[in-house]
Design a protein around this motif. Structure first.
Motif, PDB file in Angstrom:
ATOM      1  N   LEU A  87       0.829  -1.204   0.000  1.00  0.00           N
ATOM      2  CA  LEU A  87       0.000   0.000   0.000  1.00  0.00           C
ATOM      3  C   LEU A  87       0.865   1.257   0.000  1.00  0.00           C
ATOM      4  O   LEU A  87       0.547   2.241  -0.667  1.00  0.00           O
ATOM      5  N   GLU A  88       1.979   1.223   0.731  1.00  0.00           N
ATOM      6  CA  GLU A  88       2.907   2.357   0.724  1.00  0.00           C
ATOM      7  C   GLU A  88       3.556   2.543  -0.641  1.00  0.00           C
ATOM      8  O   GLU A  88       3.924   3.657  -1.007  1.00  0.00           O
ATOM      9  N   ARG A  89       3.683   1.486  -1.396  1.00  0.00           N
ATOM     10  CA  ARG A  89       4.291   1.552  -2.730  1.00  0.00           C
ATOM     11  C   ARG A  89       3.302   2.014  -3.796  1.00  0.00           C
ATOM     12  O   ARG A  89       3.649   2.084  -4.971  1.00  0.00           O
ATOM     13  N   GLY A  90       2.064   2.282  -3.404  1.00  0.00           N
ATOM     14  CA  GLY A  90       1.099   2.801  -4.369  1.00  0.00           C
ATOM     15  C   GLY A  90       0.016   1.829  -4.797  1.00  0.00           C
ATOM     16  O   GLY A  90      -0.846   2.174  -5.592  1.00  0.00           O
ATOM     17  N   TRP A  91       0.063   0.609  -4.302  1.00  0.00           N
ATOM     18  CA  TRP A  91      -0.998  -0.337  -4.598  1.00  0.00           C
ATOM     19  C   TRP A  91      -2.237   0.097  -3.831  1.00  0.00           C
ATOM     20  O   TRP A  91      -2.144   0.784  -2.826  1.00  0.00           O
ATOM     21  N   ARG A  92      -3.422  -0.314  -4.300  1.00  0.00           N
ATOM     22  CA  ARG A  92      -4.652  -0.024  -3.577  1.00  0.00           C
ATOM     23  C   ARG A  92      -5.474  -1.294  -3.455  1.00  0.00           C
ATOM     24  O   ARG A  92      -5.351  -2.198  -4.284  1.00  0.00           O
ATOM     25  N   VAL A  93      -6.297  -1.353  -2.420  1.00  0.00           N
ATOM     26  CA  VAL A  93      -7.134  -2.527  -2.192  1.00  0.00           C
ATOM     27  C   VAL A  93      -8.293  -2.495  -3.178  1.00  0.00           C
ATOM     28  O   VAL A  93      -9.043  -1.528  -3.252  1.00  0.00           O
ATOM     29  N   ALA A  94      -8.435  -3.561  -3.946  1.00  0.00           N
ATOM     30  CA  ALA A  94      -9.523  -3.667  -4.913  1.00  0.00           C
ATOM     31  C   ALA A  94     -10.688  -4.463  -4.349  1.00  0.00           C
ATOM     32  O   ALA A  94     -11.846  -4.157  -4.618  1.00  0.00           O
ATOM     33  N   GLN A  95     -10.385  -5.487  -3.562  1.00  0.00           N
ATOM     34  CA  GLN A  95     -11.441  -6.351  -3.037  1.00  0.00           C
ATOM     35  C   GLN A  95     -10.916  -7.119  -1.828  1.00  0.00           C
ATOM     36  O   GLN A  95      -9.745  -7.488  -1.780  1.00  0.00           O
ATOM     37  N   VAL A  96     -11.808  -7.362  -0.862  1.00  0.00           N
ATOM     38  CA  VAL A  96     -11.472  -8.153   0.316  1.00  0.00           C
ATOM     39  C   VAL A  96     -12.555  -9.206   0.482  1.00  0.00           C
ATOM     40  O   VAL A  96     -13.742  -8.899   0.389  1.00  0.00           O
ATOM     41  N   ALA A  97     -12.150 -10.459   0.716  1.00  0.00           N
ATOM     42  CA  ALA A  97     -13.108 -11.543   0.919  1.00  0.00           C
ATOM     43  C   ALA A  97     -12.692 -12.353   2.138  1.00  0.00           C
ATOM     44  O   ALA A  97     -11.550 -12.812   2.224  1.00  0.00           O
ATOM     45  N   PRO A  98     -13.606 -12.522   3.097  1.00  0.00           N
ATOM     46  CA  PRO A  98     -13.268 -13.352   4.257  1.00  0.00           C
ATOM     47  C   PRO A  98     -13.082 -14.800   3.841  1.00  0.00           C
ATOM     48  O   PRO A  98     -13.704 -15.263   2.883  1.00  0.00           O
ATOM     49  N   MET A  99     -12.225 -15.492   4.553  1.00  0.00           N
ATOM     50  CA  MET A  99     -11.963 -16.901   4.250  1.00  0.00           C
ATOM     51  C   MET A  99     -12.397 -17.745   5.443  1.00  0.00           C
ATOM     52  O   MET A  99     -12.102 -17.418   6.584  1.00  0.00           O
TER      53      MET A  99
END
Length: 106
Positions: free
Chosen positions: A25-37
């Motif tokens: 995230l610090e490198r510029g990536w962003r969260v697109a989706q989160v799914a519980p497992m």
């Protein structure tokens, strides 16, 4: 668009994968989706929670994304509607829409 999948787990013994996620995230990536497992048990009897996290980032060499293309298309269509309305500005309008068919409202 480049994507990565990470598994983040947390439990009584701490976190796994959270530090890697924060670095990306610090490198510029962003969260697109989160799914519980489900079924994320630890070595002991204490519960453990896990999630699949999809992160993404735009490649500088890529063209516009689908969202940008959709926004540009909408702006073009809106411009056409505004031009049509402005073309008919001088015309007389029938009724103002404030009165009901039975006369003015009290």
């Amino acid at each position: 668009m480049t994507q990565k999948a990470l598994i983040v787990r947390t439990g009584p013994n701490g976190h796994e994968g959270l530090e890697e996620l924060n670095i990306e995230l610090e490198r510029g990536w962003r969260v697109a989706q989160v799914a519980p497992m489900g079924g994320a048990t630890g070595t002991g009897d204490a519960p453990c929670h896990a999630a699949l996290v999809i992160i993404e980032r735009s490649d500088p060499d890529e063209g516009p994304t689908l969202a940008v293309e959709a926004l540009e298309r909408t702006e073009r269509e809106t411009g056409t509607v505004v031009e049509e309305v402005m073309k008919n500005v001088g015309e007389v309008m029938e009724e103002n829409g404030a009165d009901s068919p039975d006369g003015p409202m009290p």
